[in-house]
Design a protein around this motif. Structure first.
Motif, PDB file in Angstrom:
ATOM      1  N   ARG A 297      20.990  -7.679  -7.298  1.00 38.91           N
ATOM      2  CA  ARG A 297      22.424  -7.397  -7.181  1.00 38.91           C
ATOM      3  C   ARG A 297      23.127  -8.353  -6.230  1.00 38.91           C
ATOM      4  O   ARG A 297      24.319  -8.214  -5.980  1.00 38.91           O
ATOM      5  CB  ARG A 297      22.628  -5.963  -6.697  1.00 38.91           C
ATOM      6  N   GLY A 298      22.392  -9.315  -5.675  1.00 36.26           N
ATOM      7  CA  GLY A 298      23.035 -10.286  -4.796  1.00 36.26           C
ATOM      8  C   GLY A 298      23.470  -9.660  -3.492  1.00 36.26           C
ATOM      9  O   GLY A 298      22.823  -8.785  -2.958  1.00 36.26           O
ATOM     10  N   GLY A 299      24.614 -10.150  -2.996  1.00 33.80           N
ATOM     11  CA  GLY A 299      25.164  -9.614  -1.764  1.00 33.80           C
ATOM     12  C   GLY A 299      24.769 -10.364  -0.527  1.00 33.80           C
ATOM     13  O   GLY A 299      25.100  -9.957   0.581  1.00 33.80           O
ATOM     14  N   ARG A 300      24.071 -11.539  -0.681  1.00 34.63           N
ATOM     15  CA  ARG A 300      23.675 -12.312   0.491  1.00 34.63           C
ATOM     16  C   ARG A 300      24.796 -13.277   0.845  1.00 34.63           C
ATOM     17  O   ARG A 300      25.203 -14.109   0.019  1.00 34.63           O
ATOM     18  CB  ARG A 300      22.378 -13.071   0.206  1.00 34.63           C
ATOM     19  N   PRO A 301      25.334 -13.190   2.051  1.00 34.38           N
ATOM     20  CA  PRO A 301      26.515 -14.011   2.399  1.00 34.38           C
ATOM     21  C   PRO A 301      26.266 -15.508   2.287  1.00 34.38           C
ATOM     22  O   PRO A 301      27.183 -16.265   1.927  1.00 34.38           O
ATOM     23  CB  PRO A 301      26.804 -13.613   3.845  1.00 34.38           C
ATOM     24  N   GLY A 302      25.041 -15.967   2.582  1.00 38.92           N
ATOM     25  CA  GLY A 302      24.787 -17.410   2.546  1.00 38.92           C
ATOM     26  C   GLY A 302      24.819 -17.994   1.154  1.00 38.92           C
ATOM     27  O   GLY A 302      24.906 -19.220   0.999  1.00 38.92           O
ATOM     28  N   GLU A 303      24.738 -17.191   0.108  1.00 37.30           N
ATOM     29  CA  GLU A 303      24.701 -17.704  -1.265  1.00 37.30           C
ATOM     30  C   GLU A 303      26.027 -17.554  -1.990  1.00 37.30           C
ATOM     31  O   GLU A 303      26.131 -17.853  -3.164  1.00 37.30           O
ATOM     32  CB  GLU A 303      23.605 -16.965  -2.045  1.00 37.30           C
TER      33      GLU A 303
END
Length: 334
Positions: A297-303
């Motif tokens: 679901r993603g949600g990683r700020p660096g990406e």
């Protein structure tokens, strides 16, 4: 048969002559016409009423064989109130119920059993704890009850010495491996007592805070089950199950310094939650279900990529507008 009954009478503390099997045999043969037999029945009922004051009926000893009928009437009232299981003592002609040896023996057996059961239940009842003297007096009463000590007064300084001696004697009577060494072996002075009390208070506050959070999370989780369609239909059923569980939860810690003094060396052993003994009470069928692949679901700020500006048409009398902010430099008008 008479010898066993006489033995039970002596154990109960009967002081009369019917504690001997031969005398009891003769009294059973005479039945209600025997003065000794009626006196024995009267003593048993009196002892029973002293333990159970709620019993209303009573039996009076007779002075001679001519009072046998009135004695049997009184016996009829007692056995009816006590719900005697022997039908021969509760049905039929009242004045002929105690004319046989078997009925007289059954009556004695019933009264003896009732008295024994009443004394056992009375001994198991907790002593009334006095509340006017504070918590310390109530604790002393509970200690005396556990050690089977009958103090004449709770204000007697020698009572604590008696309690200590009783505990020491019982500890010495146990096997060596029955009681472990205490966890706290150091003698505490007033300064250390104060430090321990401060630590205990800090831990109590921390426990209450965490417990209130867990209770709130429990309430929110339960409330979420009521939102669905099936939850609305089964709201009453779920509430009847959850409310008793929620009522049993409390944010107040019951651990005090007394538990620290009573703790043994085994209290310092840390048992893993995954150990076999711990898993006996926590394992269930849900633990054996393996989750499959879960989409990312993603949600990683660096990406996350920076958004591109979106331009709009120029409006009349205005400048073009876009979502991205301008740079910090101001344009100078010529």
């Amino acid at each position: 048969m008479a010898e066993e009954t006489a033995t039970r009478l002596r154990i109960l503390g009967y002081p009369g002559s019917l504690g001997e099997p031969s005398a009891l045999d003769a009294a059973l043969d005479a039945g209600a016409r025997s003065v000794e037999f009626t006196g024995l029945c009267s003593w048993l009922v009196a002892q029973l009423k002293s333990v159970c004051p709620s019993i209303e009926e009573s039996i009076s000893p007779t002075q001679g064989p001519e009072e046998a009928d009135s004695f049997q009437l009184e016996v009829s009232g007692v056995v009816s109130e006590l719900h005697c299981p022997y039908t021969a003592l509760t049905t039929g002609e009242v004045t002929t119920r105690l004319t046989s040896r078997d009925n007289c023996h059954n009556l004695l057996g019933f009264l003896i059993s009732e008295l024994q059961a009443a004394r056992v239940l009375k001994a198991r009842e907790p002593l009334p704890v006095e509340t006017d003297g504070g918590k310390a007096r109530g604790e002393i009463q509970l200690i005396c009850q556990a050690l089977e000590i009958e103090p004449k007064s709770l204000h007697n300084p020698a009572l604590l010495t008696e309690v200590q001696n009783t505990v020491s004697l019982r500890l010495h009577s146990l096997p060596d491996s029955a009681v472990m060494n205490p966890l706290l072996k150091r003698q505490l002075d007033p300064k250390l007592w104060g430090q321990l009390a401060a630590v205990s208070q800090a831990l109590r506050v921390e426990y209450e805070c965490r417990m209130r959070m867990l209770i709130k999370r429990f309430q929110v989780t339960v409330q979420s089950f009521h939102w669905g369609e099936r939850g609305e239909a089964r709201s009453h059923s779920m509430s009847s199950v959850v409310f008793p569980l929620e009522a049993a939860l409390s944010s107040v810690s019951l651990v005090s310094l007394s538990h620290l003094l009573a703790a043994r060396e085994d209290a310092s052993r840390i048992v893993k939650t995954s150990s076999g003994s711990s898993r006996l009470g926590t394992s269930c069928a849900v633990n054996k279900i393996l989750m499959g692949s879960v989409p990312d679901r993603g949600g990683r700020p660096g990406e996350i990529e920076h958004p591109m500006p979106s331009w709009e048409r120029r409006r009349e009398g205005g400048r073009p507008q876009h979502q991205q902010k301008r740079s910090g430099k101001k344009r100078r008008d010529k």
